[in-house]
Motif scaffolding. Structure first.
Motif, PDB file in Angstrom:
ATOM      1  N   ASP A  51      -7.303   5.889   1.729  1.00  0.00           N
ATOM      2  CA  ASP A  51      -6.129   5.007   1.752  1.00  0.00           C
ATOM      3  C   ASP A  51      -6.116   4.151   3.019  1.00  0.00           C
ATOM      4  O   ASP A  51      -5.806   2.960   2.964  1.00  0.00           O
ATOM      5  N   LEU A  52      -6.462   4.752   4.142  1.00  0.00           N
ATOM      6  CA  LEU A  52      -6.457   4.010   5.407  1.00  0.00           C
ATOM      7  C   LEU A  52      -7.570   2.965   5.446  1.00  0.00           C
ATOM      8  O   LEU A  52      -7.372   1.867   5.973  1.00  0.00           O
ATOM      9  N   LEU A 105      -6.314   0.143   3.271  1.00  0.00           N
ATOM     10  CA  LEU A 105      -5.312  -0.639   4.000  1.00  0.00           C
ATOM     11  C   LEU A 105      -5.996  -1.579   4.989  1.00  0.00           C
ATOM     12  O   LEU A 105      -5.680  -2.769   5.060  1.00  0.00           O
ATOM     13  N   ARG A 142       2.612   4.935  -3.374  1.00  0.00           N
ATOM     14  CA  ARG A 142       2.958   6.362  -3.377  1.00  0.00           C
ATOM     15  C   ARG A 142       4.466   6.592  -3.397  1.00  0.00           C
ATOM     16  O   ARG A 142       4.928   7.561  -3.978  1.00  0.00           O
ATOM     17  N   PHE A 177       3.199   9.994   5.902  1.00  0.00           N
ATOM     18  CA  PHE A 177       2.875   9.539   4.554  1.00  0.00           C
ATOM     19  C   PHE A 177       1.703  10.341   4.019  1.00  0.00           C
ATOM     20  O   PHE A 177       0.890  10.866   4.758  1.00  0.00           O
ATOM     21  N   ASP A 178       1.591  10.407   2.737  1.00  0.00           N
ATOM     22  CA  ASP A 178       0.513  11.149   2.092  1.00  0.00           C
ATOM     23  C   ASP A 178      -0.707  10.242   1.934  1.00  0.00           C
ATOM     24  O   ASP A 178      -1.156   9.965   0.823  1.00  0.00           O
ATOM     25  N   LEU A 179      -1.215   9.772   3.076  1.00  0.00           N
ATOM     26  CA  LEU A 179      -2.360   8.856   3.063  1.00  0.00           C
ATOM     27  C   LEU A 179      -3.604   9.617   3.491  1.00  0.00           C
ATOM     28  O   LEU A 179      -3.610  10.291   4.521  1.00  0.00           O
ATOM     29  N   ASP A 180      -4.649   9.488   2.711  1.00  0.00           N
ATOM     30  CA  ASP A 180      -5.912  10.097   3.107  1.00  0.00           C
ATOM     31  C   ASP A 180      -6.794   9.031   3.767  1.00  0.00           C
ATOM     32  O   ASP A 180      -6.395   7.875   3.896  1.00  0.00           O
ATOM     33  N   LYS A 227       0.836  -1.208   0.000  1.00  0.00           N
ATOM     34  CA  LYS A 227       0.000   0.000   0.000  1.00  0.00           C
ATOM     35  C   LYS A 227       0.869   1.255   0.000  1.00  0.00           C
ATOM     36  O   LYS A 227       0.632   2.195  -0.765  1.00  0.00           O
ATOM     37  N   LEU A 228       1.885   1.285   0.850  1.00  0.00           N
ATOM     38  CA  LEU A 228       2.752   2.460   0.938  1.00  0.00           C
ATOM     39  C   LEU A 228       3.552   2.681  -0.337  1.00  0.00           C
ATOM     40  O   LEU A 228       3.781   3.824  -0.747  1.00  0.00           O
ATOM     41  N   VAL A 266       1.755   7.574  10.832  1.00  0.00           N
ATOM     42  CA  VAL A 266       0.889   7.614   9.651  1.00  0.00           C
ATOM     43  C   VAL A 266       0.982   8.993   8.993  1.00  0.00           C
ATOM     44  O   VAL A 266       0.984   9.108   7.768  1.00  0.00           O
TER      45      VAL A 266
END
Length: 82
Positions: A41-42, A45, A19, A35-38, A15-16, A32
């Motif tokens: 994305d979470l 995951l 990006r 990282f550029d996770l919105d 997943k990571l 968390v």
């Protein structure tokens, strides 16, 4: 590292790396927020970990995790409860 830990790490890294392809296992201990996770994305995951381990987690719990290793610990616990 146990089989379950390895599977969790593999899912999280996959997943990571969508990006940032250069990320490795050491990055799984980072916050968390690094990282550029919105939120989507979470959720993805969370769902990928559920499918991989064949468990059912609670999105309300994982939504507040500050560190990636919080996901690991949570899904390790779910997998051990079987």
């Amino acid at each position: 590292m146990s089989d379950v830990e390895s599977r969790i790490a593999d899912v999280m890294l996959a997943k990571l790396r969508e990006r940032e392809p250069s990320l490795g296992p050491a990055d799984l201990a980072r916050p968390v927020a690094d990282f550029d996770l919105d939120s989507l994305d979470l959720v993805e995951l969370h769902q990928q970990l559920e499918r991989e381990l064949q468990v059912k987690g609670d999105l309300r719990e994982t939504a507040g995790f500050a560190f990636l290793n919080d996901f690991s610990a949570y899904f390790m616990k779910l997998a051990s409860e079987g």
